[in-house]
Design an enzyme around this catalytic site. Structure first.
Site, PDB file in Angstrom:
ATOM      1  N   SER A 220       0.776  -1.378   0.113  1.00 18.76           N
ATOM      2  CA  SER A 220      -0.412   0.397   0.258  1.00 18.76           C
ATOM      3  C   SER A 220       0.983   1.143   0.174  1.00 18.76           C
ATOM      4  O   SER A 220       2.027   1.394   0.319  1.00 18.76           O
ATOM      5  CB  SER A 220      -0.898  -0.039   1.360  1.00 18.76           C
TER       6      SER A 220
ATOM      7  N   TYR B 195      -1.635  -0.525  10.398  1.00 20.50           N
ATOM      8  CA  TYR B 195      -1.855  -1.320   8.950  1.00 20.50           C
ATOM      9  C   TYR B 195      -0.261  -0.537   8.255  1.00 20.50           C
ATOM     10  O   TYR B 195      -0.048  -1.810   7.641  1.00 20.50           O
ATOM     11  CB  TYR B 195      -3.159  -0.182   8.546  1.00 20.50           C
TER      12      TYR B 195
ATOM     13  N   LYS C  31       2.988  -4.002   6.545  1.00 20.29           N
ATOM     14  CA  LYS C  31       3.302  -3.722   5.047  1.00 20.29           C
ATOM     15  C   LYS C  31       3.969  -3.601   4.362  1.00 20.29           C
ATOM     16  O   LYS C  31       4.613  -4.283   3.828  1.00 20.29           O
ATOM     17  CB  LYS C  31       1.957  -2.472   3.730  1.00 20.29           C
TER      18      LYS C  31
HETATM   19  C1  WQD Z   1      -8.790  10.500   0.805  1.00 16.19           C
HETATM   20  C2  WQD Z   1      -8.987  11.913   0.598  1.00 16.19           C
HETATM   21  C3  WQD Z   1      -9.100  12.836   3.028  1.00 16.19           C
HETATM   22  C4  WQD Z   1     -13.528  10.837   3.236  1.00 16.19           C
HETATM   23  C5  WQD Z   1      -6.719   4.946   3.060  1.00 16.19           C
HETATM   24  C6  WQD Z   1      -5.151   4.699   3.118  1.00 16.19           C
HETATM   25  C7  WQD Z   1      -4.104   4.062   2.404  1.00 16.19           C
HETATM   26  C8  WQD Z   1      -5.280   3.229   1.532  1.00 16.19           C
HETATM   27  C9  WQD Z   1      -6.895   3.763   1.320  1.00 16.19           C
HETATM   28  C10 WQD Z   1      -5.217   0.993   2.420  1.00 16.19           C
HETATM   29  C11 WQD Z   1      -7.853  12.629   2.057  1.00 16.19           C
HETATM   30  C12 WQD Z   1     -10.597  12.947   2.764  1.00 16.19           C
HETATM   31  C13 WQD Z   1     -12.487  11.418   2.857  1.00 16.19           C
HETATM   32  C14 WQD Z   1     -14.521  12.146   3.223  1.00 16.19           C
HETATM   33  C15 WQD Z   1     -13.101  13.718   3.047  1.00 16.19           C
HETATM   34  N1  WQD Z   1      -6.130   2.014   2.492  1.00 16.19           N
HETATM   35  N2  WQD Z   1     -11.735  12.496   2.595  1.00 16.19           N
HETATM   36  N3  WQD Z   1     -13.873  13.488   3.479  1.00 16.19           N
HETATM   37  O1  WQD Z   1      -6.223   8.731   3.439  1.00 16.19           O
HETATM   38  O2  WQD Z   1      -5.761   8.471   1.242  1.00 16.19           O
HETATM   39  O3  WQD Z   1      -5.787   6.394   2.100  1.00 16.19           O
HETATM   40  O4  WQD Z   1      -6.863   4.135   1.725  1.00 16.19           O
HETATM   41  O5  WQD Z   1      -5.474  -0.151   2.214  1.00 16.19           O
HETATM   42  O6  WQD Z   1      -3.589   3.141   3.059  1.00 16.19           O
HETATM   43  O7  WQD Z   1      -4.581   5.766   4.246  1.00 16.19           O
HETATM   44  O8  WQD Z   1      -8.376   7.857   1.364  1.00 16.19           O
HETATM   45  O9  WQD Z   1     -10.319   7.140   0.725  1.00 16.19           O
HETATM   46  O10 WQD Z   1      -9.705   8.345   3.487  1.00 16.19           O
HETATM   47  O11 WQD Z   1      -9.606   9.739   2.113  1.00 16.19           O
HETATM   48  O12 WQD Z   1     -12.523  14.614   2.262  1.00 16.19           O
HETATM   49  O13 WQD Z   1     -15.460  11.404   3.807  1.00 16.19           O
HETATM   50  O14 WQD Z   1     -10.003  12.475   0.866  1.00 16.19           O
HETATM   51  O15 WQD Z   1      -8.714  13.112   3.716  1.00 16.19           O
HETATM   52  O16 WQD Z   1      -7.648  13.423   1.533  1.00 16.19           O
HETATM   53  P1  WQD Z   1      -6.018   7.939   2.258  1.00 16.19           P
HETATM   54  P2  WQD Z   1      -9.797   8.229   1.613  1.00 16.19           P
END
Ligand code: WQD
Length: 330
Positions: A117, A141, A145
């Site tokens: 990841s 997590y 990885k």
């Molecule tokens: C994306 C962006 C949020 C929801 C995570 C894990 C990574 C991988 C994918 C694992 C961020 C913003 C989100 C909302 C928002 N996972 N957001 N409003 O954090 O980049 O990655 O998932 O296997 O390891 O860390 O993904 O989709 O949670 O967020 O503004 O309601 O969307 O702050 O900037 P992230 P995400």
């Protein structure tokens, strides 16, 4: 070859199974069905229900199905949960991997693909993250990885396996509505959930040092991710023993949260403006892959754009939440 796909009944795993079988590879799925769904699998693909912590069952499965390669996706994957339950994450993700690798070595299986990841990078301070960018994971997590990659590489090197670690960036979309992600843990489904509930989607912070102030990510279609596995499997099958690849699986294109919420409103026909709330702790401003190594090594590049991700994810969401599609204009 016969590929054992652990976690093959999960969201990404089921797409990998579909891509592998469509490409003419034989697949066997190994999944504990804790979050996986058996109905995602084609009828002709055998399913062994069990945990990768079960050494006897893993060994028997490798032997009974004459497995010649493993794609290991089975893992816990919620960042926040891993902060609360590090022991559980290390047990499932690290010990599960260790037990599986022991059986792989014992059975003489020559190829191993590990699902890693972008979480291994933590808060990268670069425009494009290369595979050489220092890894400083910010959660248990991400640690599992990164340490998983180390264990895979060391085991491959010591025992002459060909191995690969694929660092997925932000996976979204679906090949068909039945294969869609059922979890509501990432941006796209979290926005869908708010819209369906008649509420404003949330933007976690608009004061980042990015062009529009919101966080930038590298979103990639799950079918592209699945096809990267097929390319990896083929590459490893032809590789010298001891080969190890570490590859970013991204598009190399940054998309902001604001651009995503606007696009989602456009695709779904909702027109609910997003509401800016405070930053979510631990969010890096920008995480975008350098995607040239994966292109060179595998001859693979992503083909599908963000609109296809959102549209296909929405079709899956409406299947599970029919009330969402009943909106005027949708
Ligand atoms: C994306 C962006 C949020 C929801 C995570 C894990 C990574 C991988 C994918 C694992 C961020 C913003 C989100 C909302 C928002 N996972 N957001 N409003 O954090 O980049 O990655 O998932 O296997 O390891 O860390 O993904 O989709 O949670 O967020 O503004 O309601 O969307 O702050 O900037 P992230 P995400």
């Amino acid at each position: 070859m016969t590929w054992l796909i652990t976690g093959g009944a999960g969201y990404i795993g089921a797409h990998v199974v579909r891509a592998m079988t469509e490409a003419g590879e034989r697949a066997v799925v190994y999944d504990d069905l804790s979050t996986g769904i058996a109905g995602r699998l084609p009828a002709e693909v055998p399913l062994v229900t069990g945990s990768t912590l079960d050494a006897d069952l893993v060994a028997r499965t490798l032997k009974d199905h004459a497995v010649t390669g493993v794609v290991h996706l089975a893992a816990k994957k919620q960042v926040g949960e891993s902060v609360e339950q590090p022991l559980r994450y290390y047990h499932q993700n690290m010990e599960g991997l260790r037990v599986l690798l022991e059986a792989v070595v014992e059975a003489g299986v020559p190829s191993f693909v590990f699902s890693s990841s972008a979480a291994v990078y933590g808060m990268p301070d670069v425009d494009l993250v290369t595979e050489e960018t220092p890894c400083l994971p910010m959660s248990p997590y991400g640690e599992t990885k990164l340490a998983g990659e180390w264990l895979v590489r060391a085991t491959g090197s010591a025992n002459g396996l060909a191995t690969a670690s694929l660092r997925y960036f932000n996976v979204a979309g679906a090949a068909s509505p039945e294969l869609a992600d059922t979890g509501v843990y990432n941006l796209v489904p979290m926005v869908f959930e708010k819209l369906t509930a008649g509420a404003a989607p949330r933007v976690f912070g608009a004061d980042y040092a990015t062009p529009d102030g919101t966080c930038v990510r590298d979103y990639i279609h799950v079918v592209d991710v699945a096809e990267a596995h097929v390319a990896t499997a083929r590459r490893l099958a032809a590789a010298a023993p001891g080969t190890d690849l570490t590859l970013n699986v991204g598009r190399g294109e940054g998309v902001s949260v604001r651009e995503m919420t606007d696009l989602i409103n456009d695709v779904t026909g909702y027109a609910t403006p997003a509401e800016v709330t405070g930053r979510r702790p631990g969010d890096p401003a920008r995480v975008v892959a350098a995607a040239d190594r994966v292109a060179t090594e595998l001859g693979w590049t992503a083909k599908r754009d963000v609109r296809e991700m959102v549209a296909s994810a929405w079709a899956g969401w409406v299947r599970l939440h029919p009330e969402a599609g009943a909106r005027p204009g949708v």
